[in-house]
Design a protein around this motif. Structure first.
Motif, PDB file in Angstrom:
ATOM      1  N   ASN A 124      -2.182  -3.436  -2.681  1.00 47.05           N
ATOM      2  CA  ASN A 124      -2.132  -4.606  -1.822  1.00 47.05           C
ATOM      3  C   ASN A 124      -1.708  -5.788  -2.685  1.00 47.05           C
ATOM      4  OD1 ASN A 124      -2.404  -6.722  -0.109  1.00 47.05           O
ATOM      5  ND2 ASN A 124      -4.538  -6.364   0.422  1.00 47.05           N
ATOM      6  N   GLN A 165       0.809  -1.222   0.000  1.00 46.76           N
ATOM      7  CA  GLN A 165       0.000   0.000   0.000  1.00 46.76           C
ATOM      8  C   GLN A 165       0.845   1.276   0.000  1.00 46.76           C
ATOM      9  OE1 GLN A 165      -2.972  -0.264  -0.700  1.00 46.76           O
ATOM     10  NE2 GLN A 165      -4.108  -1.814   0.422  1.00 46.76           N
ATOM     11  N   HIS A 171       1.420   6.734   4.106  1.00 50.08           N
ATOM     12  CA  HIS A 171       1.719   6.126   2.803  1.00 50.08           C
ATOM     13  C   HIS A 171       2.534   7.114   1.970  1.00 50.08           C
ATOM     14  CE1 HIS A 171      -1.375   3.044   3.670  1.00 50.08           C
ATOM     15  NE2 HIS A 171      -1.977   4.059   4.271  1.00 50.08           N
TER      16      HIS A 171
END
Length: 398
Positions: free
Chosen positions: A255, A238, A249
């Motif tokens: 994913n 991610q 992030h």
């Protein structure tokens, strides 16, 4: 063809994984723990792949397609960029370029192996770097910007046989291209004594149940490049870079992780990999010995450069006088599965719609696509099963 009883062939599968109690117990043991993702099995599997492949970094991912996509991202390939690749492959090797809106520049393949033709790859690279009319001749009829940059060379090791890297690596070096190896079908093969997956900036292996070894679904990216390894690890999780917290992030990621149960299966399978490769080689030898006696069937050839063949599938070719699709139907009536390998990528509907490809654009690829047929194949096949397939095939083509 004599009237045969379909039940005689009913137990023959197109492919089958080779599993023992060791694999079953390994997966069951994970279920005794609270850690089903991002745990010790993933790390152990990655370490095993590093040791087997000889590459410094192995990053486990959810599929070979995911691994190729992450390599495309790591190479900085983006909208409009050109990547030289092959139209004779499973569609994923081209699709991962389309995910980033890049343009596959197809070149035709070697008639014997089905691998990318180094001479055409070299000519395409030279012409695209030069630009102008020479470059236009390699581009699709529509959907490409003639002024775009050539970024990479994406090779495919077709059916387990490595491409000709002694000719391909110099092309990448000369034109400053990242070489990405799609070795999803070739884990365990060797080219001139070096492991498949050793030649590019990165390579990808895949472990679908019909492969040499399996993790159920799954794949691994291997590379010696520290920066690529760090970025690919982040993107598969991610987009979390080292130091990011769970909800931080750094990158736009995915994913693409491999779960612990799949990794545990892989840990055991890779221990058995040499055994599995030897068993598949025995099945391929049975096929070649028996089918070479049948007129109109060409058995696969392994080039001398392939110093170890890790068989993915067993694909025969029929003489042009034999209608391959009729053979498929006749075998199906006997309960024997078979599968055309490969359907040319450039003639898939979405490719034709997007880029304007036509029949005749890549004649060798199209010829192989019309005449090739994958027969039932796995490391658990018996010689008696191979005999039954060959007997039926002989009757069908006679």
């Amino acid at each position: 063809m004599p009237n045969r009883d379909r039940s005689e062939f009913a137990s023959i599968s197109m492919s089958s994984p080779d599993l023992t109690d060791a694999e079953r117990n390994a997966v069951a043991s994970v279920l005794e723990t609270p850690r089903l993702s991002m745990g010790p099995q993933e790390k152990e599997f990655e370490s095993s792949v590093e040791n087997y492949s000889g590459r410094r970094h192995a990053i486990a991912v959810s599929s070979g397609t995911a691994g190729l996509h992450l390599c495309v991202r790591a190479a900085g390939i983006s909208e409009g960029d050109f990547v030289i690749t092959t139209p004779f492959s499973f569609v994923a090797s081209a699709n991962v370029l389309l995910y980033e809106r890049a343009i596959p520049i197809f070149v035709d393949v070697d008639q014997e192996t089905g691998n990318i033709d180094p001479g055409q790859a070299a000519a395409a690279a030279a012409d695209l770097k030069q630009g102008g009319e020479a470059g236009l001749s390699w581009m699709p009829r529509k959907g490409a910007n003639p002024n775009a940059k050539l970024k990479a060379l994406l090779t495919v090791d077709v059916f387990g046989q490595p491409a000709d890297y002694d000719q391909l690596r110099p092309i990448a070096d000369e034109y400053g291209l990242d070489l990405i190896e799609d070795s999803c079908e070739a884990f365990g093969s060797q080219y001139r004594g070096e492991n498949a997956g050793s030649f590019g900036k990165a390579a990808v292996f895949a472990f679908y149940p019909n492969k040499q070894m399996t993790t159920g679904e799954g794949g691994v990216v291997v590379t010696d490049d520290e920066d690529w390894a760090e970025l690919i690890r982040a993107l598969r999780n991610q987009g979390r870079a080292p130091g990011d917290t769970w909800l931080a992030h750094t990158h736009l990621g995915y994913n693409y992780r491999l779960d612990e149960l799949s990794a545990a299966l892989g840990v055991v399978q890779i221990i058995r990999l040499d055994e599995l490769i030897e068993k598949r080689a025995k099945v391929a030898k049975w096929y070649s010995q028996k089918l070479s006696k049948i007129q109109g069937i060409q058995v696969p050839k392994v080039k001398s450069d392939t110093t170890r063949m890790s068989w993915f599938v067993y694909v025969v070719r029929f003489d042009p006088s034999i209608a391959r699709d009729d053979v498929v139907r006749s075998l199906r009536e006997l309960g024997i599965p078979s599968r055309p390998y490969f359907a040319p990528i450039h003639l898939q509907k979405y490719m034709v719609d997007r880029f304007g490809y036509r029949a005749g654009d890549y004649p060798v690829t199209e010829d192989l696509g019309k005449r090739g047929l994958a027969l039932p194949f796995s490391s658990v096949m018996t010689e008696a099963e191979v005999d039954r397939v060959c007997e039926a095939l002989g009757e069908v083509v006679s």
